[in-house]
Design an enzyme around this catalytic site. Structure first.
Site, mmCIF file in Angstrom:
data_model
loop_
_atom_site.group_PDB
_atom_site.id
_atom_site.type_symbol
_atom_site.label_atom_id
_atom_site.label_comp_id
_atom_site.label_asym_id
_atom_site.label_seq_id
_atom_site.Cartn_x
_atom_site.Cartn_y
_atom_site.Cartn_z
ATOM 1 N N HIS A 276 0.832 -1.207 0.000
ATOM 2 C CA HIS A 276 0.000 0.000 0.000
ATOM 3 C C HIS A 276 0.875 1.268 0.000
ATOM 4 O O HIS A 276 0.727 2.134 -0.861
ATOM 5 C CB HIS A 276 -0.908 -0.022 1.238
ATOM 6 C CG HIS A 276 -1.814 1.164 1.360
ATOM 7 N ND1 HIS A 276 -3.133 1.128 0.991
ATOM 8 C CD2 HIS A 276 -1.583 2.424 1.803
ATOM 9 C CE1 HIS A 276 -3.675 2.324 1.197
ATOM 10 N NE2 HIS A 276 -2.755 3.133 1.700
ATOM 11 N N GLU A 277 1.771 1.354 0.962
ATOM 12 C CA GLU A 277 2.607 2.564 1.058
ATOM 13 C C GLU A 277 3.523 2.679 -0.167
ATOM 14 O O GLU A 277 3.812 3.775 -0.631
ATOM 15 C CB GLU A 277 3.415 2.569 2.356
ATOM 16 C CG GLU A 277 2.571 2.554 3.638
ATOM 17 C CD GLU A 277 1.493 3.636 3.697
ATOM 18 O OE1 GLU A 277 1.690 4.714 3.105
ATOM 19 O OE2 GLU A 277 0.440 3.384 4.329
ATOM 20 N N HIS A 280 1.726 4.542 -2.853
ATOM 21 C CA HIS A 280 1.842 5.996 -2.660
ATOM 22 C C HIS A 280 3.223 6.472 -3.131
ATOM 23 O O HIS A 280 3.356 7.522 -3.757
ATOM 24 C CB HIS A 280 1.687 6.351 -1.176
ATOM 25 C CG HIS A 280 0.277 6.283 -0.658
ATOM 26 N ND1 HIS A 280 -0.740 7.048 -1.165
ATOM 27 C CD2 HIS A 280 -0.277 5.562 0.362
ATOM 28 C CE1 HIS A 280 -1.864 6.795 -0.487
ATOM 29 N NE2 HIS A 280 -1.604 5.894 0.441
ATOM 30 N N GLU A 306 -4.709 7.856 -2.930
ATOM 31 C CA GLU A 306 -5.188 6.583 -2.396
ATOM 32 C C GLU A 306 -5.503 5.602 -3.532
ATOM 33 O O GLU A 306 -5.379 4.395 -3.354
ATOM 34 C CB GLU A 306 -6.421 6.834 -1.514
ATOM 35 C CG GLU A 306 -6.761 5.713 -0.557
ATOM 36 C CD GLU A 306 -5.698 5.433 0.504
ATOM 37 O OE1 GLU A 306 -4.769 6.250 0.691
ATOM 38 O OE2 GLU A 306 -5.792 4.372 1.151
HETATM 39 ZN ZN ZN Z 1 -3.026 5.261 1.864
#
Ligand code: ZN
Length: 513
Positions: A276-277, A280, A306
């Site tokens: 997830h990170e 980003h 996101e």
């Molecule tokens: Zn996030």
């Protein structure tokens, strides 16, 4: 058609543009220093540093804010307007002037003293929450949260021409979005999701015990690093460290860091929060290096940001194709735990759907219902129809009606998310659902352009997808608004249908729908 700038205009404009850029870079440097202090606070700082660190961050934030709202910047922007209008809309320089103007107009409405007050309150409130959450002590945070609500209203009221008091706060994170639009978008989404959730949760729950064996920390970390390297995260321009609440931060396009956390009895935590990170981070690492140090260097909205983390975490990282490639490697890291667990069992476990209490652990199908609860409560508090002291009861009531379960304590209820305890109520949660919707819409567009992406994922090749995202989304930084980006990339406005199609297709294979 804009007239192309004459030599004379360029000569007159050049020194002003240069001065604007220099000033913006200086502000950016101060902000980067603040981000580094924050990163350190969340990773390696000893607890004794907390009080001074809060003050240091507030000082830097006040300096950068004062420098940005300096009337000299306003004058430069005004002088540069004819030049901007003479350039094509999507030229780098016109975009720099346009985006800086927009941010300037917002920032000048908020006095520097208010920013300092808010920053101090944020630090205090966060510290009280950090102790109150494990102690299940809502009364301890109550006066701080009441003050947060007052400050949030005060902040919104610096922009009094709103339709709903939450609109200015939503606009900071997701430019152009309004409470009325989001309410109707979320209502449409809820109508589609609730029957799917009911159909799935009435079936035998998925067995996910394979994820909850003992997985030592060291090989978990090593495996997450191996995955993100293969996905395209550039370690020459980033690193991963441990923290309590994973996040991504950047100090320049050449230094984009991520953090993760490891639970030795929950394999999914480190694995998926890392991916997830990293999503980003790929966005920030992919921004055009020419934008370094300017307001164009950064993701364009919380929803678009996101969408990138969720695209990699869920649409790629929880897909069967992805694990066809990576599962044998994961088994080699953890032979004792996984050699007798089939790929199918593992894939079902990481996609288990259930009515749960914690948003960050929620599956893709129920996740947006958690967001909607928070979004509605924020609006009610700002409108004044919900008192802060009644928040825990309202929270629990919504969990009962929307998800059929009630938290046993506030730690797993109203105290679970950090957002409201960092100084703002309003605009804090809509980005998560917008991101989920956009992730599916962008992924559909990528597959339309390159249908072979799915096959390449099975072979451990991610560059076709990564390049498409860089070309269409990452490189632009903040040049385009979310709405412009979605229109340009997908040829359509933001829609719920691609997300619903994705959910139906994927979960229709995992469950009976
Ligand atoms: Zn996030």
């Amino acid at each position: 058609m804009p007239q192309s700038p004459t030599m004379q205009t360029i000569k007159k404009t050049e020194p002003k543009l240069l001065e604007l850029k220099n000033r913006l870079t200086e502000i950016n440097d101060i902000e980067a220093a603040a981000s580094l202090l924050y990163w350190d606070q969340a990773t390696y700082m000893p607890p004794g540093g907390a009080a001074a660190r809060g003050r240091q961050l507030a000082t830097l934030q006040q300096i950068s804010h004062s420098k940005f709202i300096d009337p000299v910047i306003g004058q430069l922007l005004e002088d540069l307007r004819p030049y901007e209008e003479s350039l094509p809309y999507d030229s780098d320089e016109a975009s720099l002037i346009r985006i800086t103007q927009r941010k300037y107009e917002t920032a000048v409405r908020v006095p520097a003293e208010f920013m300092a007050k808010l920053s101090m309150h944020r630090t205090e409130s966060y510290a009280v929450w950090a102790a109150a959450r494990p102690a299940n002590d809502f009364p301890a945070v109550l006066p701080y949260l009441e003050k947060t609500l007052d400050l949030s209203r005060e902040l919104a009221n610096f922009f009094p021409d709103y339709e709903h008091i939450a609109d200015p706060l939503i606009d900071f994170a997701d430019y152009g979005m309004k409470a009325s639009f989001l309410r109707s978008l979320f209502a449409d989404l809820r109508k589609e999701l609730v029957p799917i959730v009911e159909a799935i949760t009435s079936q035998t729950p998925t067995d996910d015990r394979c994820l909850h064996q003992h997985y030592p920390e060291e090989p978990q970390l090593a495996f997450t690093l191996k995955i993100i390297e293969q996905l395209g995260y550039d370690f020459q321009r980033g690193r991963q460290d441990k923290t309590h609440h994973p996040f991504m931060t950047n100090f320049s396009i050449g230094d984009v860091r991520i953090t993760t956390r490891v639970y030795e009895h929950d394999l999914g935590q480190a694995l998926f929060s890392t991916i997830h990170e990293m999503g980003h981070a790929l966005y920030e690492q992919g921004i055009n290096p020419r934008y370094e140090g300017t307001p164009l260097a950064g993701g364009t909205s919380s929803g678009v940001h996101e969408s990138q983390s969720r695209l990699w975490e869920n649409l790629v990282g929880r897909s069967l194709g992805f694990w066809k490639f990576f599962y044998p490697q994961l088994q080699a890291f953890f032979p004792k735990q996984l050699s007798n667990v089939s790929l199918d069992t593992f894939h079902r476990a990481i996609n288990k759907v259930g009515k749960s209490l914690i948003r960050t652990d929620a599956d893709e199908v129920t996740y947006n219902l958690h967001v909607m609860i928070r979004f509605d409560l924020e609006l009610q508090m700002l409108e004044g129809s919900l008192e802060v002291r009644d928040l825990p009861e309202a929270w629990n009531e919504r969990y009962r009606s929307d998800l059929g379960i009630v938290p046993e304590n506030d730690s797993d209820g109203v105290l679970q998310d950090v957002h409201w305890y960092t100084g703002q109520i309003g605009g804090m949660f809509q980005g998560y659902t917008l991101g989920n919707l956009m992730s599916a819409q962008f992924f559909e567009a990528a597959l339309k352009a390159y249908p072979e992406i799915l096959m390449k994922i099975e072979q451990g090749q991610f560059s076709t997808l990564h390049n498409w995202l860089t070309q269409n989304i990452y490189q632009h930084g903040s040049k385009y608004t979310a709405a412009e980006l979605i229109r340009d990339v997908t040829g359509d406005a933001l829609r719920i249908e691609p997300f619903i199609r994705y959910i139906r297709q994927k979960y229709g294979q995992l469950y009976t729908l």
